[in-house]
Design a protein around this motif. Sequence first.
Motif, short mmCIF file in Angstrom:
data_model
loop_
_atom_site.label_atom_id
_atom_site.label_comp_id
_atom_site.label_asym_id
_atom_site.label_seq_id
_atom_site.Cartn_x
_atom_site.Cartn_y
_atom_site.Cartn_z
N SER A 121 0.83 -1.20 0.00
CA SER A 121 0.00 0.00 0.00
C SER A 121 0.86 1.25 0.00
CB SER A 121 -0.91 0.01 1.23
OG SER A 121 -1.84 -1.03 1.15
N TRP A 122 1.95 1.22 0.76
CA TRP A 122 2.86 2.36 0.83
C TRP A 122 3.51 2.61 -0.53
CZ3 TRP A 122 8.17 2.92 0.20
CH2 TRP A 122 8.69 4.15 0.60
N LYS A 123 3.95 1.53 -1.17
CA LYS A 123 4.57 1.65 -2.49
C LYS A 123 3.58 2.19 -3.52
CE LYS A 123 8.13 -1.91 -2.27
NZ LYS A 123 8.60 -3.18 -2.86
N ARG A 124 2.35 1.71 -3.46
CA ARG A 124 1.31 2.17 -4.39
C ARG A 124 1.05 3.66 -4.19
NH1 ARG A 124 -0.77 0.89 -9.04
NH2 ARG A 124 -0.72 -1.26 -8.36
N LYS A 125 0.95 4.09 -2.92
CA LYS A 125 0.69 5.50 -2.63
C LYS A 125 1.83 6.37 -3.15
CE LYS A 125 -0.64 8.67 0.99
NZ LYS A 125 -1.27 8.80 2.29
#
Length: 45
Positions: A3-7
């Motif tokens: 999720s962090w990478k996507r954001k």
Amino acid sequence: MTSWKRKKFNQHLMEKLFDKLGLSLSIQKVAQVYEQLSDYGAMAA
């Protein structure tokens, strides 16, 4: 982690796009769109 990478990817992409369009993140409407789309596609933990 995903999720962090996507954001971060979304934010990076939008920054490049807004820059090419001549839009500043200091503009309220642009900032709202930036915030709304930052989490697009991110999975809830």
